[in-house]
Structure formats: structure tokens, C-alpha cells
Design a protein around this motif. Structure first.
Motif, PDB file in Angstrom:
ATOM      1  N   HIS A  10       2.307   0.605  -3.838  1.00 15.87           N
ATOM      2  CA  HIS A  10       3.529  -0.066  -3.362  1.00 15.87           C
ATOM      3  C   HIS A  10       4.005   0.439  -1.998  1.00 15.87           C
ATOM      4  O   HIS A  10       4.306  -0.381  -1.107  1.00 15.87           O
ATOM      5  CB  HIS A  10       4.642   0.079  -4.402  1.00 15.87           C
ATOM      6  CG  HIS A  10       5.915  -0.585  -4.004  1.00 15.87           C
ATOM      7  ND1 HIS A  10       6.075  -1.961  -3.981  1.00 15.87           N
ATOM      8  CD2 HIS A  10       7.101  -0.062  -3.580  1.00 15.87           C
ATOM      9  CE1 HIS A  10       7.306  -2.254  -3.562  1.00 15.87           C
ATOM     10  NE2 HIS A  10       7.936  -1.121  -3.318  1.00 15.87           N
ATOM     11  N   PRO A  11       4.086   1.754  -1.767  1.00 16.29           N
ATOM     12  CA  PRO A  11       4.541   2.212  -0.443  1.00 16.29           C
ATOM     13  C   PRO A  11       3.611   1.779   0.687  1.00 16.29           C
ATOM     14  O   PRO A  11       4.074   1.487   1.795  1.00 16.29           O
ATOM     15  CB  PRO A  11       4.562   3.743  -0.582  1.00 16.29           C
ATOM     16  CG  PRO A  11       4.626   3.998  -2.040  1.00 16.29           C
ATOM     17  CD  PRO A  11       3.862   2.879  -2.685  1.00 16.29           C
ATOM     18  N   ILE A  12       2.312   1.731   0.411  1.00 14.46           N
ATOM     19  CA  ILE A  12       1.346   1.317   1.433  1.00 14.46           C
ATOM     20  C   ILE A  12       1.569  -0.145   1.805  1.00 14.46           C
ATOM     21  O   ILE A  12       1.645  -0.506   2.989  1.00 14.46           O
ATOM     22  CB  ILE A  12      -0.098   1.537   0.931  1.00 14.46           C
ATOM     23  CG1 ILE A  12      -0.375   3.031   0.730  1.00 14.46           C
ATOM     24  CG2 ILE A  12      -1.104   0.931   1.913  1.00 14.46           C
ATOM     25  CD1 ILE A  12      -1.744   3.324   0.123  1.00 14.46           C
ATOM     26  N   VAL A  13       1.692  -0.991   0.784  1.00 14.04           N
ATOM     27  CA  VAL A  13       1.891  -2.417   1.029  1.00 14.04           C
ATOM     28  C   VAL A  13       3.240  -2.658   1.704  1.00 14.04           C
ATOM     29  O   VAL A  13       3.355  -3.509   2.598  1.00 14.04           O
ATOM     30  CB  VAL A  13       1.792  -3.213  -0.293  1.00 14.04           C
ATOM     31  CG1 VAL A  13       2.093  -4.688  -0.058  1.00 14.04           C
ATOM     32  CG2 VAL A  13       0.395  -3.060  -0.898  1.00 14.04           C
ATOM     33  N   THR A  14       4.249  -1.902   1.316  1.00 15.71           N
ATOM     34  CA  THR A  14       5.566  -2.049   1.935  1.00 15.71           C
ATOM     35  C   THR A  14       5.517  -1.701   3.416  1.00 15.71           C
ATOM     36  O   THR A  14       6.089  -2.408   4.263  1.00 15.71           O
ATOM     37  CB  THR A  14       6.598  -1.151   1.227  1.00 15.71           C
ATOM     38  OG1 THR A  14       6.729  -1.575  -0.139  1.00 15.71           O
ATOM     39  CG2 THR A  14       7.958  -1.235   1.907  1.00 15.71           C
ATOM     40  N   ARG A  15       4.824  -0.625   3.757  1.00 11.28           N
ATOM     41  CA  ARG A  15       4.687  -0.258   5.169  1.00 11.28           C
ATOM     42  C   ARG A  15       3.955  -1.360   5.940  1.00 11.28           C
ATOM     43  O   ARG A  15       4.312  -1.688   7.081  1.00 11.28           O
ATOM     44  CB  ARG A  15       3.951   1.078   5.300  1.00 11.28           C
ATOM     45  CG  ARG A  15       4.784   2.280   4.892  1.00 11.28           C
ATOM     46  CD  ARG A  15       4.148   3.588   5.342  1.00 11.28           C
ATOM     47  NE  ARG A  15       2.939   3.904   4.618  1.00 11.28           N
ATOM     48  CZ  ARG A  15       2.901   4.614   3.476  1.00 11.28           C
ATOM     49  NH1 ARG A  15       4.035   5.034   2.921  1.00 11.28           N
ATOM     50  NH2 ARG A  15       1.741   4.883   2.883  1.00 11.28           N
ATOM     51  N   ALA A  16       2.932  -1.931   5.316  1.00  6.16           N
ATOM     52  CA  ALA A  16       2.186  -3.006   5.971  1.00  6.16           C
ATOM     53  C   ALA A  16       3.089  -4.212   6.218  1.00  6.16           C
ATOM     54  O   ALA A  16       3.076  -4.805   7.302  1.00  6.16           O
ATOM     55  CB  ALA A  16       0.984  -3.408   5.122  1.00  6.16           C
ATOM     56  N   ARG A  17       3.869  -4.602   5.213  1.00  6.88           N
ATOM     57  CA  ARG A  17       4.767  -5.747   5.372  1.00  6.88           C
ATOM     58  C   ARG A  17       5.791  -5.492   6.484  1.00  6.88           C
ATOM     59  O   ARG A  17       6.111  -6.392   7.267  1.00  6.88           O
ATOM     60  CB  ARG A  17       5.476  -6.035   4.051  1.00  6.88           C
ATOM     61  CG  ARG A  17       4.565  -6.644   2.986  1.00  6.88           C
ATOM     62  CD  ARG A  17       5.338  -6.933   1.723  1.00  6.88           C
ATOM     63  NE  ARG A  17       4.496  -7.589   0.720  1.00  6.88           N
ATOM     64  CZ  ARG A  17       4.451  -7.241  -0.559  1.00  6.88           C
ATOM     65  NH1 ARG A  17       5.174  -6.216  -0.994  1.00  6.88           N
ATOM     66  NH2 ARG A  17       3.677  -7.902  -1.408  1.00  6.88           N
ATOM     67  N   ASN A  18       6.307  -4.276   6.537  1.00 10.85           N
ATOM     68  CA  ASN A  18       7.276  -3.943   7.591  1.00 10.85           C
ATOM     69  C   ASN A  18       6.636  -4.046   8.971  1.00 10.85           C
ATOM     70  O   ASN A  18       7.256  -4.534   9.928  1.00 10.85           O
ATOM     71  CB  ASN A  18       7.835  -2.538   7.369  1.00 10.85           C
ATOM     72  CG  ASN A  18       8.742  -2.448   6.150  1.00 10.85           C
ATOM     73  OD1 ASN A  18       9.273  -3.465   5.692  1.00 10.85           O
ATOM     74  ND2 ASN A  18       8.933  -1.254   5.627  1.00 10.85           N
ATOM     75  N   GLN A  19       5.400  -3.586   9.087  1.00  7.59           N
ATOM     76  CA  GLN A  19       4.691  -3.686  10.364  1.00  7.59           C
ATOM     77  C   GLN A  19       4.425  -5.141  10.736  1.00  7.59           C
ATOM     78  O   GLN A  19       4.539  -5.532  11.898  1.00  7.59           O
ATOM     79  CB  GLN A  19       3.382  -2.899  10.309  1.00  7.59           C
ATOM     80  CG  GLN A  19       3.579  -1.392  10.265  1.00  7.59           C
ATOM     81  CD  GLN A  19       2.276  -0.623  10.317  1.00  7.59           C
ATOM     82  OE1 GLN A  19       1.205  -1.202  10.520  1.00  7.59           O
ATOM     83  NE2 GLN A  19       2.342   0.687  10.137  1.00  7.59           N
TER      84      GLN A  19
END
Length: 209
Positions: free
Chosen positions: A69-78
């Protein structure tokens, strides 16, 4: 990035890239400083192929939700940041059709963004499933007869030219990658090959307008 029954499984290609790096590193007699926690090359976005995206998704699917989840969240933010600067990506994240100088501009503009999978300790959250570029990064490259270090860290160590055999093997690896991509295009009826790194971390459905 789901596969279809007729899609090629790219795993052999990724293992071949891994094997090539290890042989190239061994041939340079310990002069490559890459190691666990060294993440100089893990900052900055760059184009990845649809094959890379498939492998990234495989890696995320093997993680627990707490880790993924944190990895995907960082990707979405980018992705939000990048699409704010380049709105055209919202409707078509594929880079096919974009001018090379514009892609270079994107990469330079967001060179400060760390890979979404980069952990605080400098390790990779999807290391066994990282893109081919990541698997081969660290080996010096040659251009017009001049050898260049792969990252800023390598400016501090002697740079040695790869053997002709290893350079030919690198060319063959690129040819095999192109073949896998052509098969994938036919299987998915798509002409799109490349996307920016953060897009590889979100489910395929989020990339479909």
C-alpha cells in the motif's frame, strides 16, 4: 498489468538481465561499487516498458497489503504531480508519440523523485521484481569509444571497458526484450511500449481512461 493466456511470460528475460549484470560485474574485478543500500540510481523517474510494469505488478502482488500500500500510494502521488505538469498523460500515460526531447525534459524535471519502491534504508521493496534497467544499472557504458560511469558514485572509481563479448551479449539482451515487447503488443492489441516509472506501480485499470 494483467497478462492474457497468449501473453509472453517475461521472467526468462529478467533472469537473463540479472545473469548478464553478474557476469559483467565479475569481469570488472570488483570495481563496481553497487551494494545493498546504495541507491544513487534509485532517484528520478525514467521510462520503463510494459514488460517491466508486468514484473512490478507481480512483485506487488507477492507483498502483504501493509507493504504494498505505501508503495502504490507514493506512485499515485507522483503520478498526480507529473500529470499536473503534463496533463496529456491523464488520458494516455503511454509515451509512444511523445517527442524524445519532451521525455528527456520530463525525466530532468522530476529527477528528484525517488522510486516509489525505495525504502528509507535505501533498499528496494520489490527487488526480485525490479525493471530490467534497474537490473543492469551500475555497469559502465561506452559511447564513441569513451567509457562513462553509470552513476555519480562511479566517478570515484576506475572505469574499465567491458569485453566485446559482454557488449554483444547486452545487444542480444536488448533484441530479446524488443521481441518480447512485440509479442506482448500483439497479445494485447496495443502499440504502446513505454510508460514512466510511477505508472508501473498502479493497477492496469487505473491507466485506462
Amino acid at each position: 498489468m494483467g497478462t492474457t493466456a497468449s501473453s509472453p511470460h517475461p521472467l526468462p528475460l529478467f533472469q537473463q538481465a540479472e545473469d548478464w549484470f553478474q557476469r559483467a560485474r565479475a569481469s570488472l574485478l570488483g570495481q563496481i561499487p553497487c551494494g545493498r543500500g546504495c541507491c544513487e540510481c534509485c532517484t528520478g523517474i525514467f521510462p520503463i516498458t510494459r514488460l517491466d510494469a508486468l514484473e512490478i505488478q507481480r512483485g506487488l502482488n507477492e507483498l502483504t497489503s501493509a507493504l504494498a500500500h505505501p508503495i502504490v500510494t507514493r506512485a499515485r502521488n507522483q503520478i498526480t504531480v507529473v500529470e499536473t505538469a503534463y496533463p496529456r498523460l491523464k488520458s494516455k500515460p503511454a509515451l509512444d508519440g511523445w517527442a524524445d526531447d519532451t521525455i528527456d525534459e520530463m525525466v530532468e524535471r522530476f529527477a528528484h523523485l525517488p522510486c516509489p519502491a525505495l525504502a528509507a534504508d535505501g533498499t528496494c521493496g520489490i527487488y526480485p521484481h525490479r525493471p530490467i534497467t534497474c537490473r543492469t544499472m551500475g555497469i559502465p557504458v561506452e559511447s564513441d569509444g569513451i567509457v562513462h560511469g553509470a552513476c555519480a558514485v562511479q566517478t570515484e572509481v576506475p572505469i574499465v571497458r567491458l569485453s566485446a563479448t559482454l557488449r554483444r551479449d547486452a545487444d542480444r539482451l536488448a533484441e530479446r526484450e524488443a521481441l518480447y515487447l512485440s509479442i506482448l503488443r500483439r497479445a494485447q492489441s496495443s502499440g504502446d511500449d513505454e510508460i514512466l516509472l510511477p505508472y508501473g506501480f498502479v493497477p492496469n485499470g487505473e491507466l485506462t481512461p
